[in-house]
Design an enzyme around this catalytic site. Sequence first.
Site, PDB file in Angstrom:
ATOM      1  N   GLY A  60      16.138  39.644  28.893  1.00 41.21           N
ATOM      2  CA  GLY A  60      16.267  39.189  30.273  1.00 41.21           C
ATOM      3  C   GLY A  60      17.639  39.513  30.853  1.00 41.21           C
ATOM      4  O   GLY A  60      17.759  39.882  32.023  1.00 41.21           O
TER       5      GLY A  60
ATOM      6  N   ASN B 254      17.234  27.087  33.829  1.00 37.20           N
ATOM      7  CA  ASN B 254      17.025  26.978  32.383  1.00 37.20           C
ATOM      8  C   ASN B 254      17.398  25.610  31.840  1.00 37.20           C
ATOM      9  O   ASN B 254      16.862  25.163  30.842  1.00 37.20           O
ATOM     10  CB  ASN B 254      17.801  28.069  31.641  1.00 37.20           C
ATOM     11  CG  ASN B 254      19.194  28.283  32.184  1.00 37.20           C
ATOM     12  OD1 ASN B 254      19.376  28.551  33.372  1.00 37.20           O
ATOM     13  ND2 ASN B 254      20.186  28.143  31.334  1.00 37.20           N
TER      14      ASN B 254
ATOM     15  N   GLN C 209      12.902  31.906  33.052  1.00 41.22           N
ATOM     16  CA  GLN C 209      12.392  30.616  32.559  1.00 41.22           C
ATOM     17  C   GLN C 209      11.039  30.245  33.158  1.00 41.22           C
ATOM     18  O   GLN C 209      10.411  29.288  32.710  1.00 41.22           O
ATOM     19  CB  GLN C 209      13.388  29.495  32.866  1.00 41.22           C
ATOM     20  CG  GLN C 209      14.579  29.464  31.953  1.00 41.22           C
ATOM     21  CD  GLN C 209      14.230  29.179  30.494  1.00 41.22           C
ATOM     22  OE1 GLN C 209      13.150  28.679  30.163  1.00 41.22           O
ATOM     23  NE2 GLN C 209      15.145  29.496  29.612  1.00 41.22           N
TER      24      GLN C 209
ATOM     25  N   SER D 190      11.810  37.709  30.242  1.00 44.30           N
ATOM     26  CA  SER D 190      12.240  37.890  28.853  1.00 44.30           C
ATOM     27  C   SER D 190      11.128  37.449  27.912  1.00 44.30           C
ATOM     28  O   SER D 190      10.591  36.342  28.053  1.00 44.30           O
ATOM     29  CB  SER D 190      13.497  37.045  28.619  1.00 44.30           C
ATOM     30  OG  SER D 190      13.863  37.109  27.268  1.00 44.30           O
TER      31      SER D 190
ATOM     32  N   HIS E 287      11.069  36.525  24.708  1.00 39.64           N
ATOM     33  CA  HIS E 287      11.190  35.428  23.732  1.00 39.64           C
ATOM     34  C   HIS E 287      11.042  34.042  24.353  1.00 39.64           C
ATOM     35  O   HIS E 287      11.011  33.049  23.631  1.00 39.64           O
ATOM     36  CB  HIS E 287      12.484  35.551  22.918  1.00 39.64           C
ATOM     37  CG  HIS E 287      13.752  35.236  23.640  1.00 39.64           C
ATOM     38  ND1 HIS E 287      14.410  34.052  23.468  1.00 39.64           N
ATOM     39  CD2 HIS E 287      14.500  35.947  24.521  1.00 39.64           C
ATOM     40  CE1 HIS E 287      15.524  34.048  24.205  1.00 39.64           C
ATOM     41  NE2 HIS E 287      15.594  35.197  24.851  1.00 39.64           N
TER      42      HIS E 287
ATOM     43  N   THR F 218      14.244  55.293  22.939  1.00 37.25           N
ATOM     44  CA  THR F 218      12.882  55.234  22.406  1.00 37.25           C
ATOM     45  C   THR F 218      12.326  53.823  22.576  1.00 37.25           C
ATOM     46  O   THR F 218      12.985  52.842  22.223  1.00 37.25           O
ATOM     47  CB  THR F 218      12.893  55.632  20.912  1.00 37.25           C
ATOM     48  OG1 THR F 218      13.429  56.955  20.826  1.00 37.25           O
ATOM     49  CG2 THR F 218      11.500  55.592  20.313  1.00 37.25           C
TER      50      THR F 218
ATOM     51  N   CYS G  87      23.418  28.559  25.462  1.00 36.73           N
ATOM     52  CA  CYS G  87      24.488  29.550  25.543  1.00 36.73           C
ATOM     53  C   CYS G  87      25.868  28.926  25.515  1.00 36.73           C
ATOM     54  O   CYS G  87      26.824  29.569  25.153  1.00 36.73           O
ATOM     55  CB  CYS G  87      24.345  30.388  26.793  1.00 36.73           C
ATOM     56  SG  CYS G  87      22.737  31.137  26.873  1.00 36.73           S
TER      57      CYS G  87
HETATM   58  N1  PLP Z   1      17.977  33.983  32.747  1.00 38.66           N
HETATM   59  C1  PLP Z   1      17.619  32.736  32.406  1.00 38.66           C
HETATM   60  C2  PLP Z   1      17.261  31.758  33.466  1.00 38.66           C
HETATM   61  C3  PLP Z   1      17.592  32.362  31.066  1.00 38.66           C
HETATM   62  O1  PLP Z   1      17.253  31.124  30.728  1.00 38.66           O
HETATM   63  C4  PLP Z   1      17.961  33.321  30.091  1.00 38.66           C
HETATM   64  C5  PLP Z   1      17.998  32.945  28.654  1.00 38.66           C
HETATM   65  O2  PLP Z   1      18.134  31.792  28.315  1.00 38.66           O
HETATM   66  C6  PLP Z   1      18.310  34.608  30.505  1.00 38.66           C
HETATM   67  C7  PLP Z   1      18.302  34.909  31.833  1.00 38.66           C
HETATM   68  C8  PLP Z   1      18.679  35.668  29.504  1.00 38.66           C
HETATM   69  O3  PLP Z   1      17.550  36.108  28.805  1.00 38.66           O
HETATM   70  P1  PLP Z   1      17.734  36.850  27.393  1.00 38.66           P
HETATM   71  O4  PLP Z   1      18.044  35.788  26.404  1.00 38.66           O
HETATM   72  O5  PLP Z   1      16.411  37.490  27.129  1.00 38.66           O
HETATM   73  O6  PLP Z   1      18.813  37.820  27.564  1.00 38.66           O
END
Ligand code: PLP
Length: 424
Positions: free
Chosen positions: A98, A177, A206, A226, A228, A264, A352
């Site tokens: 993301g 998030n 999110q 994203s 995951h 790739t 984070c």
């Molecule tokens: N944007 C938001 C709102 C997120 O919550 C996150 C990840 O927690 C990201 C971007 C970043 O995504 P990624 O972990 O795939 O880089």
Amino acid sequence: MYSLFTIHDLRFTGFCDSLFTIYHLPPQMIYLDNNATTRVAPEVFDAMRPYLTDVYGNPSSAHSLGRRMKSAVELAREQVAELLGAADPGEIVFTSCGSEADNWAIGGFLEQNPTRRHIITTRVEHEAVRNLCEHLAEIGCEVTWLEVDGNGELNLDDLHQVLRRDTGIVSVMLANNETGVLFPIDKIGRIVRENSDAVFHVDGVQAVAKIPINLKELDVDLFALSGHKLHAPQGVGALYIRSGVKLPPFIIGGGQEGGRRAGTSAVPNIAALGAACELARKFAEHERIEKLRNKLEDKILGTIPNARLNGTPDRTKRLPNTANISFEYVEGENILLHLDKAGVCVSTGSACHSTTKESSPTLRAMNVPYTAAQGSIRFSLSRYNTEEEINHTLAILPEIIGKLVEMSPYDKELKALYAARGSA
Ligand code: PLP
């Protein structure tokens, strides 16, 4: 079954005690940290497995194995487009995460339009947008930061006021998030379209798979997601680029992704993202998850006197899986560690900044007092959570908070608060 003090002991099994400790999650682990990342769904793993084992060609190769890999990528593109309600699968470009999609959207726009250096964003964006915009401000872009109120909501009049004809890009997240607060990207997109020539980027990381999204009906030009966060593995994401919007390639090299992003293709991950989108599209238990979240939130707020909600109390304006609750005058980190010991995974605000002592910029922007922000815990649910897990969390939490309240140096403040709100 879940004893506060015995589960911890189950987590370590010695293979050769002095050299190695093999870490096992206990089978009872309750995972309530799904905004940080999600478990890969078995169906998603099944979908990616062939591309890790039997089918291993390079999707750019002309032979039959290569062509099968290429077909897997194109199927995934259709599956992602379908979940997002994109008009055309060609509007989806795969990325590694993301953050890459967010960086590409904003940085790419500025590279393409070097004279349009006015950016509008919000104070509560994820680091992938916030830190990028701070960096861009340092190197000469003009960034306008929209404030939020105590509920974490935007005032759209502010956007009206700061939007200019020469604004280059507006970047606003769909779902926060940390608090799960939703921003009205339908209204924001309309305001941007009607009052400027700016491009509108949405960080949808999110929100995807948690709420319905139909990009065809929205004035959104760029949209990041994203894998995951929706039961695909870490290491894959996508950027939606509305037809007609021009971005330079994020990685320059080969002609992969139509020349828009070289390297790739990570076919197993991309196939997994497609399968996760398909799984999400067919998921019919959003209401069950929301009810579990509501039960967790209501019981905590109703029974623990120093608990307060972060984010709007209007649940129609929040993600259905997220509850961000502050336990005033106690340390969120201590709560997290005690819950972890008891087999429950949560996070303090955003994963984070779990390494810093600062309270989260999102909670600061909402004017949450420091003594509450420091005690904030984010509970985030997924399709795999059960009522039994929520009941168990509710059963152990008051004891943990009670112990930490007893140890808190803020005894005067806590006494006053407990007297005002009633004791636990
Ligand atoms: N944007 C938001 C709102 C997120 O919550 C996150 C990840 O927690 C990201 C971007 C970043 O995504 P990624 O972990 O795939 O880089």
